[in-house]
Design an enzyme around this catalytic site. Structure first.
Site, PDB file in Angstrom:
ATOM      1  CE  LYS A 192      32.114  17.168   4.748  1.00  0.00           C
ATOM      2  NZ  LYS A 192      32.577  18.574   4.663  1.00  0.00           N
TER       3      LYS A 192
ATOM      4  CG  ASP B 204      30.763  18.691   1.282  1.00  0.00           C
ATOM      5  OD1 ASP B 204      30.892  17.745   0.488  1.00  0.00           O
ATOM      6  OD2 ASP B 204      31.727  19.305   1.770  1.00  0.00           O
TER       7      ASP B 204
END
Length: 317
Positions: A130, A170
């Site tokens: 991430k 995201d």
């Protein structure tokens, strides 16, 4: 400390907390995952003996870097960028990039840790990672977002690649941001690797239906779960959280299947439209204008923004 933790697992947990001090989001994710795998470790003590859990909770690589950029007035701004490449045992790292003011190392680490297990369930042979930055794209011009994204990629590109690490979007990173990031990656590497960034536009090698896939999939899952008890989405009032890509297309599929989604939200609040969300208006506000969800209430004054504390579905009255 949970009572069901063995001394060996207690040691792993305690050491992970010590190494990652001041990261409450990661601490919470760590505890929840370790609690959930206790039955597995009881059946397979060799996993602890081989140090697999010790390695699982420690990221393979943590990258943090400065992102300087110019705003439209010519002022230099500085943000912080992150990429936590947590585990590549199954394949290249895979996970989104988040642009939001609250992004910090602990949040990125927590998201990357959970991404390991999420990706493992796909059966696709991909690892977990991430990343992101404490940059807020809201209220920024396209040119400012472009300059920030290019500066961000100037550092991150050296850690990416279709066989190394494959980012995606995201929160705060949609098709616009991905376009800027991918364009800069191509410029820096002199390569057009269609497989190194997911969420691209179709014209740049993106996948068909990728935009709708997550939101549609959420509704299909709910539909299948309801079918187990002989029910369906049709005729339900649905409470949807969010107003980004996933939420918008969840609302779209709910409407197609005969449900009435009545809410949407963003970090500024919720809107409740008892007659059903006007999807065209929502798309105009969030996908075209990139405005706040409060705009929906202002354009439909008979509705209001409310804090909604529950989610789920209920039969239509």
């Amino acid at each position: 400390m949970p009572l069901q933790f063995s001394p060996a697992l207690n040691r792993v947990h305690t050491e992970a907390l010590r190494r990652n001090a001041g990261e409450p989001e990661f601490h919470q994710a760590l505890l929840e995952v370790l609690e959930s795998i206790v039955p597995v470790l009881e059946r397979h003590p060799e996993f602890m003996d081989a140090g697999i859990v010790d390695r699982l909770v420690e990221p393979e690589r943590q990258i943090m870097f400065r992102v300087p950029w110019h705003d439209d007035s010519g002022t230099v701004r500085v943000n912080r960028g992150f990429r936590v490449q947590f585990n590549s045992a199954l394949g290249p790292y895979k996970g989104g990039l988040r642009f939001h003011p609250n992004v910090n190392l602990g949040i990125v680490k927590f998201l990357g840790f959970e991404q390991i297990f999420k990706n493992a369930l796909t059966g696709q042979g991909i690892g977990g990672a991430k990343g992101g930055a404490d940059f807020d794209p809201h209220g920024k011009s396209d040119a400012e977002v472009m300059r920030f994204s290019q500066s961000f990629m100037n550092e991150l590109y050296r850690h990416l690649g279709e066989h190394t690490d494959v980012p995606a979007g995201d929160i705060g990173v949609g098709a616009r941001e991905i376009g800027f990031l991918f364009g800069q990656y191509r410029r820096l590497t002199n390569r057009h690797e269609s497989g190194m960034f997911t969420g691209k536009g179709i014209q740049w090698g993106g996948a068909e239906v990728r935009t709708e896939a997550t939101g549609y999939g959420t509704v299909f899952f709910a539909q299948e779960m309801l079918a187990v008890r002989g029910d369906s989405v049709e005729g339900k009032r649905a409470v949807v959280s969010g107003s980004g890509n996933v939420a918008i297309y969840a609302i779209e599929k709910l409407q197609q299947l005969g449900a009435v989604p009545i809410t949407a939200s963003d970090s500024g609040g919720y809107i409740v439209d008892e007659s059903g969300i006007d999807l065209d208006l929502l798309k105009q506000i969030k996908e075209v204008e990139r405005a706040r969800i409060s705009e929906y209430a202002e354009r439909r004054p008979s509705r209001t923004t409310l804090p909604v504390a529950r989610c789920g579905m209920s039969p239509l009255n």
